[in-house]
Design an enzyme around this catalytic site. Structure first.
Site, PDB file in Angstrom:
ATOM      1  N   GLY A  68      82.561  36.609   9.962  1.00 51.85           N
ATOM      2  CA  GLY A  68      81.789  35.364   9.900  1.00 51.85           C
ATOM      3  C   GLY A  68      80.356  35.656   9.521  1.00 51.85           C
ATOM      4  O   GLY A  68      80.048  36.761   9.056  1.00 51.85           O
ATOM      5  N   ASN A  69      79.499  34.682   9.693  1.00 52.28           N
ATOM      6  CA  ASN A  69      78.079  34.906   9.405  1.00 52.28           C
ATOM      7  C   ASN A  69      77.225  34.065  10.351  1.00 52.28           C
ATOM      8  O   ASN A  69      77.749  33.332  11.187  1.00 52.28           O
ATOM      9  CB  ASN A  69      77.772  34.631   7.934  1.00 52.28           C
ATOM     10  CG  ASN A  69      78.083  33.205   7.549  1.00 52.28           C
ATOM     11  OD1 ASN A  69      77.583  32.275   8.157  1.00 52.28           O
ATOM     12  ND2 ASN A  69      78.944  33.044   6.545  1.00 52.28           N
TER      13      ASN A  69
END
Ligand code: CTP
Length: 418
Positions: A218-219
């Site tokens: 993810g980020n």
């Protein structure tokens, strides 16, 4: 501090019209938010609204006298004065009856007189049963009011007064407050609704690519900028579709929200909404790579201490695809670029290269050196245009940056139709 409230001008004259629907109780919360932000609020309930929430409640929460018909305090000519002095009129909830009266210019009580004398922006937040909302008479009245510059917030979907569900709920009062604050902050007359009649699509948040049922790549994208874009577009009169990737914030008022997780789901939702869009703003941060295989059950640690090998493949570039295969030639396509300068060039050098590679019309460039921007309520950016022009947006709220983006989008849309 809430995103919109910190840049709204405080101490303005706000009229809160309340029509006779069960959602009148939610207007008490909206009233609190408005008064706590320093606004002087005059509540104008209809006679039917007083069946749901009494005048004492409105007077106590607003600190102002409350009247619903034009015969109270006639020497002060309230039917003219209240509307004339208003910087904003918000009608929440708005019933089908009040929409009809406003659209046709009827003036048989204090609220309808106020709506005729007001020369400031007006926000209607309708709440009613789905059948009444969908009736062609109501829809025609909504279209008339929008054409005249009013902001009519789409009702939310969900549980209605009885056991039934559907479209017709009053949006969350906190989110209605955000819309009111955005409209107030923009100030001016009814022409502030310069996105009226436009459909805009905004993506927000960060995608996830699952390795197994519990782990993902993810980020750090929070979704705040995308949500600010959605709220400000509603405040400017647009029909808004928000494709939200893993954002836990509540739905902004008046916005159709589609929740997604992966880049592939984001792509499908954005491309499908974009078929009728005048503008698409890709504020989301899609993860660029995904595992070639997603394990069906949780990957176990190996006894010998070795780590599993990850094989990744590239995700499609949604922005580049949108810009290349435009759903409509006139659709304005906007990208965001989070950049850091390096030995090969400055932030702007990299951004100009990205604008050209992606083929979009506008690129909003954030300098994220040192972890700036992520999760913060402030933002500063440069808007790069495909024709080479650039505009600096000074450090300010994400709402202010969102307005700058819509200013640029409106300028392009108007140039196309000129
Ligand atoms: N974007 C997209 N699809 C992707 C990746 C990014 O639509 N698979 C969009 C983002 O929503 C944003 C813009 O492209 O509007 C820029 O994203 P960024 O991550 O900066 O671009 P990348 O293509 O990943 O560029 P690079 O990693 O080479 O800097």
């Amino acid at each position: 501090m809430t995103p919109a409230a910190d840049h709204a001008h405080v101490g303005r004259n706000v009229v809160l019209g309340v029509a006779g629907g069960i959602a009148a109780y939610k207007a008490c919360e909206l009233l609190r938010r408005l008064t706590e932000s320093g606004h002087d609020v005059t509540v104008v309930p209809t006679a039917n609204a007083l069946e749901f929430v009494g005048a004492t409640t409105w007077a106590a929460l607003s600190g102002n006298p409350v009247a619903s018909d034009v015969w109270d305090s006639a020497h002060e000519v309230p039917h003219v004065r209240i509307g004339q002095n208003a910087d904003l009129v918000v009608v929440a909830p708005t019933t089908a009856n009040v929409l009809a009266k406003a659209a046709h210019g009827l003036a048989d009580d204090l609220l309808s007189n106020t709506l005729l004398t007001a020369r400031c922006p007006v926000v209607f937040a309708p709440a009613m049963h789905t059948e009444m909302w969908e009736h062609p008479a109501t829809q025609d009245n909504v279209a008339t009011l929008r054409r005249r510059g009013a902001v009519v917030v789409e009702p939310a979907e969900g549980r209605l007064t009885g056991a039934d569900t559907g479209k017709g709920r009053l949006p969350d009062p906190d989110e209605l407050f955000e819309i009111a604050a955005e409209v107030l902050a923009r100030g001016g007359a009814t022409t502030a609704a310069d996105l009226a009649g436009r459909h805009v699509v905004v993506s927000a948040g960060g995608t996830r690519e699952y390795l197994d049922p519990v782990r993902f790549l993810g980020n750090r994208s929070s979704g705040l900028q995308g949500y600010a874009l959605a709220r400000t577009a509603v405040a400017r009169g647009a029909e808004v579709t928000l494709v939200a990737a893993n954002v836990s914030m509540p739905d902004p008022a008046g916005v159709k929200v589609e929740r997604v997780e992966t880049t592939a789901q984001l792509r499908d939702a954005v491309l499908s909404a974009a078929t009728s869009a005048d503008a698409v703003v890709m504020a989301a941060a899609p993860v660029d790579f995904r595992p070639t295989q997603v394990a069906e059950s949780k990957i176990k640690k190996a006894e010998d201490g070795s780590a599993p090998e990850l094989v990744l493949e590239q995700n499609p570039d949604i922005l580049a695809e949108l810009a290349r295969d435009r759903p409509r030639p006139a659709t304005v396509v906007v990208g965001f670029a989070a950049e850091t300068g390096d030995a090969h060039g400055s932030v702007l050098d990299h951004a100009r290269g990205k604008l050209a590679r992606k083929g979009c019309d506008l690129l909003v460039v954030n300098d994220v050196s040192g972890g700036k921007v992520f999760g913060s309520t402030e933002n500063e950016a440069v808007l790069l245009s495909a024709d080479g022009r650039s505009t600096s947006v000074p450090q300010g709220t994400k709402s202010a940056l969102a307005h700058a983006v819509w200013d640029a989008v409106v300028a392009r849309l108007e140039a196309e139709t000129a």
